[in-house]
Design a protein around this motif. Structure first.
Motif, mmCIF file in Angstrom:
data_model
loop_
_atom_site.group_PDB
_atom_site.id
_atom_site.type_symbol
_atom_site.label_atom_id
_atom_site.label_comp_id
_atom_site.label_asym_id
_atom_site.label_seq_id
_atom_site.Cartn_x
_atom_site.Cartn_y
_atom_site.Cartn_z
ATOM 1 N N LYS A 124 0.827 -1.210 0.000
ATOM 2 C CA LYS A 124 0.000 0.000 0.000
ATOM 3 C C LYS A 124 0.863 1.263 0.000
ATOM 4 O O LYS A 124 0.666 2.162 -0.820
ATOM 5 N N SER A 125 1.830 1.292 0.925
ATOM 6 C CA SER A 125 2.678 2.481 1.000
ATOM 7 C C SER A 125 3.466 2.649 -0.282
ATOM 8 O O SER A 125 3.599 3.759 -0.802
ATOM 9 N N SER A 126 3.980 1.537 -0.792
ATOM 10 C CA SER A 126 4.760 1.615 -2.027
ATOM 11 C C SER A 126 3.923 2.222 -3.139
ATOM 12 O O SER A 126 4.380 3.083 -3.887
ATOM 13 N N MET B 180 -2.318 10.185 2.016
ATOM 14 C CA MET B 180 -2.127 10.014 3.454
ATOM 15 C C MET B 180 -1.793 8.563 3.738
ATOM 16 O O MET B 180 -2.558 7.662 3.374
ATOM 17 N N ASP B 181 -0.648 8.343 4.376
ATOM 18 C CA ASP B 181 -0.217 6.980 4.666
ATOM 19 C C ASP B 181 -0.474 6.663 6.131
ATOM 20 O O ASP B 181 0.270 7.088 7.001
ATOM 21 N N GLU B 182 -1.525 5.946 6.411
ATOM 22 C CA GLU B 182 -1.921 5.605 7.782
ATOM 23 C C GLU B 182 -1.768 6.801 8.725
ATOM 24 O O GLU B 182 -1.058 6.723 9.709
ATOM 25 N N PRO B 183 -2.467 7.879 8.432
ATOM 26 C CA PRO B 183 -2.212 9.119 9.186
ATOM 27 C C PRO B 183 -2.641 9.043 10.642
ATOM 28 O O PRO B 183 -2.261 9.901 11.426
HETATM 29 MG MG LIG Z 1 2.902 0.984 4.993
#
Ligand SMILES: [Mg+2]
Ligand SMILES: Nc1ncnc2c1ncn2[C@@H]1O[C@H](COP(=O)(O)OP(=O)(O)O)[C@@H](O)[C@H]1O
Lengths: 293, 287, 252
Positions: free
Chosen positions: C44-46, C172-175
């Motif tokens: 997901k982050s990638s 937004m990455d797991e904000p």
């Molecule tokens: Mg991640």
């Protein structure tokens, strides 16, 4: 891969240019020492220079045998290492394995600060404290000699070696100690059989860098070693290491005389010795790093 | 566990404590000796008056000011060069020959004997650049010596700046240089300064590099230009103790000078080390 | 929810030899909240970092395929990265305000892009802090260090900082993963409001959160995009068996 934005090329090149000064300085140091020591080889052969036993640079005709100076450097360095390395390693083991945490919080900064102790002050102590004390107790003419300088030199490198050695002991993972204790080892056994072997490359590097500092140290030997250019027969003999010969004689030497060139040659020898020690230390470090990963 | 092993362990522990106690004792003795001998000499006069009567009387204001001037010149050179070298190594360096050469050079510089820096300064600054023995030559020579100290300290300061700050800045559309200048350097600055303070301690205590590059045996007044020669505290100790006109008579001055030099050098390094320790604690608290 | 902001085609991403994203195809609708869900390590982050090319900084990371933003490929050789990141803002997992004052944090981006005028800056800062629902709390302490704020406030400050450069998209990455439930609720509320102005792409491992705040959901599993669709449908009648397993496994 880093993105190279167009806007970023100019600052990058500017920073790189400034950084390259470090390389330039090191190259210039090598270059000036080589350039200014080559001319002496036109008058004196390399083997006379290195193995000649008479250093009479101001006689007529002068003699430029550096063996006494080299012997002086080597003997002071050896004796100083003999005195200080065991103490430094013991202190490092104490700090990392035995010392209560609160005491360590105090001792570590103190040791680091002592690494900056000006060597001219140590040389001064050699002249005003150790020398008179030796004259009183050993029935000798002056107390400025090999032993005096070596003791001070030892004092000088203790903080340096201790600090580095402690770092390497400290970086030994905790589970190595736990594993040893869990097998029923005492603390001493844990230290000697698992912690020290694991930290060995770091301890060797620390010692080598300490020796490197000792060979290059000037003020202590200039002030406390007595300054006689002769091969020492006892630890009470005065000596004149390479560094103190340069420091004492360069000021009174005509520019570009043979003596001037000979002193640069002495400097080149020093530089090569310290570089060799430094590179050996670097090699041990990188090998240990490779083995670990 | 057998008793023999246990008692061996106990003996070793006691020995280690002993080594520590003896070393600390020696150290305390040395410091106490120097302070007791030098303390009575220190006075406002001693610090603010120039040497008189062939340096057998008067104060040490010229060497004090000279040492400060040497520190200024050397830092003026070594601080920017050292910081930017570290910026290159941490932020820009790729795995190429230049980076390897730079790392090797900095590492080698750190091991060059101080008297060899003196020879280099003589050959390069004094003669080749034509600066003559002067504040400038001696200061630059000391600067070369301080360079690896500053590079090392700045490198760890930059490495300690969290990756997060850089990411946040790039994500706002900053260039790498904007990120370095506005975020990374300001965040690292306090630690970089502590590194500079430590290197001031080193520079102020060095003698060998300045003997033939600009330290004056005696100077009647403060240096007005960077092309004047200067007196310096460590060199003052050396010549009073080994080549002065009256070594025994000037002993008190020697002790006083030693004490001033020690206060300055150890004071500087203590400030640097303690301040750095505080910064590290604060950094850890922020994580 | 007419137009697609991003259109991703055959996106592959490698970290060295690790194939972290495999042939990803998906659309991200404009002015809506898109949630990326999936177990940790699924990419997901990638993926998120592909959308503003933050992956460019990771050594050994290579990307192929197309990522079109308003119809033009951002992996095109002559993409202006600065402009891209200005249009596509990012908020990170851990609040990461700069060690400066609150004001300077928000003004950082505008200053980068050339705004120097004090009054303009003040207006931008106030407006951005209002958007991120922080203004009321910090209006009197604008010049105190941002690191003195609480975690939730810091994260809203980071949103304000991203908003201040007037982006079109917010990634937004797991904000909220580093925040307490109260602070999380405020951020969720804020995300709902942001939808009217921005295209929001949010990574979350918390499915209730995805269900609460998103319009579209994309489910990732070991580098593949398994299912994509309206959030309502995804959580009530997933088409793919693996999606159902994941959702029920987590909910149950
Ligand atoms: Mg991640
Ligand atoms: N910087 C990196 N370098 C190498 N591999 C990475 C990096 N970041 C992530 N990965 C790998 O890529 C895969 C996907 O990671 P990530 O995108 O962080 O997943 P998620 O955000 O869904 O937890 C994982 O296998 C992870 O190990």
């Amino acid at each position: 891969m880093r993105t190279s934005l167009k806007e970023d090329r100019i600052p990058r090149i500017a920073v790189m240019t400034i950084a390259s000064l470090g390389v330039a300085i090191m190259l210039f140091i090598l270059y000036s020492l080589v350039r200014d020591s080559i001319p002496i080889l036109a008058h004196v052969t390399l083997s006379d220079l290195l193995f000649g036993t008479h250093w009479y640079p101001t006689y007529d005709p002068p003699e430029f045998g550096m063996l006494p100076l080299i012997a002086g450097s080597v003997s002071v360095t050896l004796l100083a290492s003999l005195i200080s390395l065991p103490i430094s390693l013991a202190l490092a083991v104490f700090l990392s394995e035995v010392c209560p945490a609160i005491l360590r919080e105090i001792l570590k900064p103190v040791i680091e600060i002592l690494g900056f102790f000006p060597s001219v002050v140590l040389g001064f102590i050699g002249m005003v404290v150790i020398a008179p004390w030796m004259v009183m107790n050993f029935n000798i003419m002056t107390g400025l000699n090999l032993l005096n300088a070596s003791v001070l030199m030892g004092v000088m490198i203790i903080p340096i070696v201790t600090s580095l050695a402690e770092d390497s002991l400290n970086s030994v993972p905790k589970d190595i100690r736990d594993a040893s204790f869990a097998l029923g080892a005492t603390r001493l056994e844990t230290i000697t059989r698992s912690v020290i072997p694991a930290a060995l490359p770091g301890l060797m590097t620390a010692s080598l860098l300490g020796v490197m500092r000792a060979i290059g140290e000037t003020m202590v030997v200039l002030m406390a070693a007595g300054g006689a250019a002769m091969i020492p027969r006892s630890i009470m003999d005065p000596v004149r290491p390479l560094t103190s010969a340069i420091a004492a004689e360069m000021g009174e030497t005509p520019f570009r005389s043979d003596h001037y060139f000979a002193l640069f040659f002495a400097g080149l020898l020093l530089l090569l010795m310290t570089l060799a020690l430094n590179m050996t230390a670097l090699w041990i470090e990188s090998r240990a790093k490779r083995l670990r990963s | 566990m057998s008793g023999a092993r246990k008692s061996k362990d106990r003996t070793a522990t006691i020995m280690l404590w002993l080594v520590m106690a003896l070393t600390c004792g020696m150290l305390a003795l040395i410091l106490a000796f120097l302070v007791s001998k030098g303390w009575s000499v220190l006075s406002w006069e001693f610090l603010t008056k120039k040497p008189r009567s062939m340096m057998t009387a008067g104060g040490i204001s010229t060497p004090i000011v000279g040492t400060l001037q040497l520190v200024l010149v050397s830092m003026g050179f070594a601080f920017p060069v050292g910081v930017f070298t570290a910026v290159y190594l941490v932020e820009y360096a790729r795995d190429d020959w230049f980076t390897r050469a730079l790392r090797l050079a900095v590492r080698s510089l750190a091991g060059v004997p101080s008297v060899v820096f003196g020879l280099f300064g003589l050959s390069f600054f004094v003669i080749f650049m034509g600066f003559d023995p002067s504040l400038l030559s001696a200061g630059l020579t000391l600067g070369c010596l301080a360079l690896p100290v500053i590079v090392g300290a700045s490198e760890s300061a930059l490495l300690a700046v969290p990756r997060d700050y850089r990411d946040a800045s790039y994500a706002l559309g900053a260039t790498q240089w904007q990120t370095i200048r506005k975020v990374v350097l300001p965040a690292a600055f306090p630690s970089i300064i502590t590194g500079a303070i430590l290197s001031v301690g080193r520079v102020a205590g060095e003698t060998a590099p300045i003997i033939f590059t600009g330290a004056a045996f005696f100077a009647p007044r403060f240096a007005k230009s960077i092309f004047d020669q200067v007196m310096a505290l460590p060199y003052h100790v050396l010549i009073l103790a080994t080549a002065g006109t009256n070594i025994e008579k000037t002993r008190p001055i020697q002790y006083g000078t030693v004490l001033v030099l020690l206060f300055f050098v150890l004071g500087m390094t203590m400030t640097g080390v303690l301040w750095r320790a505080r910064l590290r604690i604060r950094q850890r608290a922020q994580r | 929810m007419e137009k697609d902001k991003f259109s991703v085609r055959d996106l592959d991403l490698y970290y060295g030899s690790n194939h972290a994203l495999k042939k990803i195809n998906l659309q991200i609708p404009e002015r809506a909240v898109t949630a990326l869900i999936g177990p940790s390590g699924c990419g997901k982050s990638s993926f998120l970092r592909c959308l503003n090319r933050m992956n460019d900084f990771i050594p050994g990371c290579s990307v192929s395929g197309k990522v079109e933003l308003d119809g033009s490929d951002i992996y095109d050789a002559n993409t202006d990265l600065i402009n891209l990141r200005r249009r596509v803002g990012m908020v990170f997992q851990r609040p990461n305000p700069f060690p400066m004052s609150i004001f300077d944090n928000v003004a950082y981006g505008p200053r980068l892009h050339g705004d120097r005028d004090r009054n303009t800056l003040r207006d931008i800062v106030e407006e951005s802090l209002r958007v991120s629902a922080l203004w009321g709390e910090v209006r009197d302490i604008l010049h105190t260090p941002a690191l003195a704020l609480s975690g939730g406030q810091q994260q809203r400050l980071c949103i304000a900082r991203a908003v201040a450069v007037q982006p079109e998209v917010l990634l937004m990455d797991e904000p909220t993963s580093a925040l307490d439930p109260m602070a999380t609720a405020r951020i969720e509320e804020l995300v709902r409001e942001l939808r009217t102005r921005y295209t929001v792409v949010i990574v979350t491992h918390n499915m209730q959160q995805a269900a609460r705040i998103s319009d579209t959901t994309d489910f990732f599993l070991s580098g593949e995009m398994v299912e994509s669709g309206p959030t309502q449908q995804m959580f009530t009648s997933p088409r793919d068996k693996r999606t159902e397993d994941y959702i029920t496994g987590r909910f149950g």
